[in-house]
Design a protein around this motif. Sequence first.
Motif, PDB file in Angstrom:
ATOM      1  N   LEU A   1      -1.240   5.785  -4.055  1.00  0.00           N
ATOM      2  CA  LEU A   1      -0.292   6.261  -5.074  1.00  0.00           C
ATOM      3  C   LEU A   1       0.050   5.202  -6.121  1.00  0.00           C
ATOM      4  O   LEU A   1       0.135   5.500  -7.310  1.00  0.00           O
ATOM      5  CB  LEU A   1       1.005   6.742  -4.413  1.00  0.00           C
ATOM      6  CG  LEU A   1       0.956   8.036  -3.626  1.00  0.00           C
ATOM      7  CD1 LEU A   1       2.289   8.258  -2.901  1.00  0.00           C
ATOM      8  CD2 LEU A   1       0.652   9.220  -4.539  1.00  0.00           C
ATOM      9  N   PHE A   2       0.286   3.967  -5.662  1.00  0.00           N
ATOM     10  CA  PHE A   2       0.868   2.959  -6.551  1.00  0.00           C
ATOM     11  C   PHE A   2       0.078   1.656  -6.649  1.00  0.00           C
ATOM     12  O   PHE A   2       0.478   0.753  -7.371  1.00  0.00           O
ATOM     13  CB  PHE A   2       2.295   2.644  -6.104  1.00  0.00           C
ATOM     14  CG  PHE A   2       3.139   3.870  -5.881  1.00  0.00           C
ATOM     15  CD1 PHE A   2       3.453   4.721  -6.931  1.00  0.00           C
ATOM     16  CD2 PHE A   2       3.581   4.189  -4.605  1.00  0.00           C
ATOM     17  CE1 PHE A   2       4.217   5.854  -6.712  1.00  0.00           C
ATOM     18  CE2 PHE A   2       4.346   5.314  -4.391  1.00  0.00           C
ATOM     19  CZ  PHE A   2       4.671   6.158  -5.446  1.00  0.00           C
ATOM     20  N   GLY A   3      -1.005   1.541  -5.886  1.00  0.00           N
ATOM     21  CA  GLY A   3      -1.822   0.331  -5.935  1.00  0.00           C
ATOM     22  C   GLY A   3      -1.461  -0.643  -4.836  1.00  0.00           C
ATOM     23  O   GLY A   3      -0.392  -0.555  -4.219  1.00  0.00           O
ATOM     24  N   PRO A   4      -2.349  -1.607  -4.585  1.00  0.00           N
ATOM     25  CA  PRO A   4      -2.171  -2.536  -3.462  1.00  0.00           C
ATOM     26  C   PRO A   4      -0.971  -3.478  -3.596  1.00  0.00           C
ATOM     27  O   PRO A   4      -0.473  -3.977  -2.596  1.00  0.00           O
ATOM     28  CB  PRO A   4      -3.483  -3.322  -3.429  1.00  0.00           C
ATOM     29  CG  PRO A   4      -4.060  -3.168  -4.786  1.00  0.00           C
ATOM     30  CD  PRO A   4      -3.585  -1.847  -5.325  1.00  0.00           C
ATOM     31  N   GLU A   5      -0.489  -3.701  -4.784  1.00  0.00           N
ATOM     32  CA  GLU A   5       0.640  -4.620  -4.968  1.00  0.00           C
ATOM     33  C   GLU A   5       1.991  -3.953  -4.712  1.00  0.00           C
ATOM     34  O   GLU A   5       3.021  -4.641  -4.652  1.00  0.00           O
ATOM     35  CB  GLU A   5       0.618  -5.202  -6.390  1.00  0.00           C
ATOM     36  CG  GLU A   5      -0.642  -5.988  -6.719  1.00  0.00           C
ATOM     37  CD  GLU A   5      -0.847  -7.166  -5.784  1.00  0.00           C
ATOM     38  OE1 GLU A   5       0.136  -7.886  -5.500  1.00  0.00           O
ATOM     39  OE2 GLU A   5      -1.986  -7.362  -5.325  1.00  0.00           O
ATOM     40  N   ALA A   6       2.010  -2.639  -4.568  1.00  0.00           N
ATOM     41  CA  ALA A   6       3.284  -1.922  -4.414  1.00  0.00           C
ATOM     42  C   ALA A   6       3.926  -2.152  -3.054  1.00  0.00           C
ATOM     43  O   ALA A   6       5.152  -2.137  -2.935  1.00  0.00           O
ATOM     44  CB  ALA A   6       3.063  -0.429  -4.643  1.00  0.00           C
ATOM     45  N   LEU A   7       3.127  -2.349  -2.025  1.00  0.00           N
ATOM     46  CA  LEU A   7       3.655  -2.514  -0.672  1.00  0.00           C
ATOM     47  C   LEU A   7       3.926  -3.987  -0.397  1.00  0.00           C
ATOM     48  O   LEU A   7       3.044  -4.829  -0.514  1.00  0.00           O
ATOM     49  CB  LEU A   7       2.662  -1.974   0.360  1.00  0.00           C
ATOM     50  CG  LEU A   7       3.151  -1.976   1.804  1.00  0.00           C
ATOM     51  CD1 LEU A   7       4.365  -1.066   1.971  1.00  0.00           C
ATOM     52  CD2 LEU A   7       2.034  -1.537   2.726  1.00  0.00           C
ATOM     53  N   LYS A   8       5.151  -4.276  -0.051  1.00  0.00           N
ATOM     54  CA  LYS A   8       5.544  -5.646   0.273  1.00  0.00           C
ATOM     55  C   LYS A   8       5.948  -5.674   1.739  1.00  0.00           C
ATOM     56  O   LYS A   8       6.971  -5.127   2.122  1.00  0.00           O
ATOM     57  CB  LYS A   8       6.714  -6.082  -0.594  1.00  0.00           C
ATOM     58  CG  LYS A   8       6.478  -5.861  -2.069  1.00  0.00           C
ATOM     59  CD  LYS A   8       6.667  -7.106  -2.858  1.00  0.00           C
ATOM     60  CE  LYS A   8       6.507  -6.964  -4.335  1.00  0.00           C
ATOM     61  NZ  LYS A   8       5.401  -6.243  -4.822  1.00  0.00           N
ATOM     62  N   LYS A   9       5.131  -6.325   2.561  1.00  0.00           N
ATOM     63  CA  LYS A   9       5.448  -6.433   3.983  1.00  0.00           C
ATOM     64  C   LYS A   9       6.458  -7.548   4.180  1.00  0.00           C
ATOM     65  O   LYS A   9       6.366  -8.600   3.565  1.00  0.00           O
ATOM     66  CB  LYS A   9       4.187  -6.708   4.787  1.00  0.00           C
ATOM     67  CG  LYS A   9       3.245  -5.520   4.814  1.00  0.00           C
ATOM     68  CD  LYS A   9       2.109  -5.774   5.770  1.00  0.00           C
ATOM     69  CE  LYS A   9       1.201  -4.558   5.805  1.00  0.00           C
ATOM     70  NZ  LYS A   9       0.132  -4.696   6.794  1.00  0.00           N
ATOM     71  N   VAL A  10       7.413  -7.286   5.054  1.00  0.00           N
ATOM     72  CA  VAL A  10       8.447  -8.267   5.370  1.00  0.00           C
ATOM     73  C   VAL A  10       8.444  -8.511   6.877  1.00  0.00           C
ATOM     74  O   VAL A  10       7.964  -7.688   7.649  1.00  0.00           O
ATOM     75  CB  VAL A  10       9.845  -7.797   4.909  1.00  0.00           C
ATOM     76  CG1 VAL A  10       9.891  -7.667   3.396  1.00  0.00           C
ATOM     77  CG2 VAL A  10      10.230  -6.488   5.566  1.00  0.00           C
ATOM     78  N   ILE A  11       8.997  -9.636   7.260  1.00  0.00           N
ATOM     79  CA  ILE A  11       9.112  -9.909   8.691  1.00  0.00           C
ATOM     80  C   ILE A  11      10.186  -8.993   9.273  1.00  0.00           C
ATOM     81  O   ILE A  11      11.078  -8.531   8.543  1.00  0.00           O
ATOM     82  CB  ILE A  11       9.441 -11.393   8.961  1.00  0.00           C
ATOM     83  CG1 ILE A  11      10.765 -11.782   8.306  1.00  0.00           C
ATOM     84  CG2 ILE A  11       8.310 -12.295   8.502  1.00  0.00           C
ATOM     85  CD1 ILE A  11      11.252 -13.165   8.690  1.00  0.00           C
TER      86      ILE A  11
END
Length: 187
Positions: free
Chosen positions: A108-118
């Motif tokens: 939907l938004f591209g690979p940079e849209a998801l920000k994984k956090v601890i």
Amino acid sequence: MIAAQALVTMQQIVSRQTDPLDSVVLSFGKIEGGTKNNIIPDSVRVEGTVRTMLPETRARMEERMRAIAEGVAEGLGGSCKLTYHYGVPSVKNADVPAQVFEETVDSLFGPEALKKVIPAMGGEDFSFSEQVPSVFFRLGTHGIDDRTAYANHNNRFDVDEDAFLYGIATFIELTNRLTAMEPGEFE
């Protein structure tokens, strides 16, 4: 003084009785007792919260807290009653729903849209991830102006409502993908 000593001693569960690679949050947010500043109260009521990542750590906390509270109270000539309520367990993302979620956001938004956090030790009011394979995610709602720059639980928090469109689109596409799967694919 008994309540104060018990609370300080209970912090040893976190710092001295829990594996440093495990996580425990033990907080006491409400303490009530007494009527005047120069009269020792007959009783003190304390309320708090316990949050853990691992189920076995969660299971151990009541026993440890009870032993400390009762031991400190008895040792100092008092008594205590510990009422321990189990809230919802910690949220765990299942592998398959998490993978489908990542693929959905990417498409939907591209690979940079998801920000994984601890993993975080914040509290949630719900979790059914022990019963149903699921995925939990946060929708980024911080805007670029001063009005929407504050995180939730801040008294100046004001959500950037434009983010809702991203969340709705994600839920629709994620629902479509997950409901198209066969039930055995979640295992």
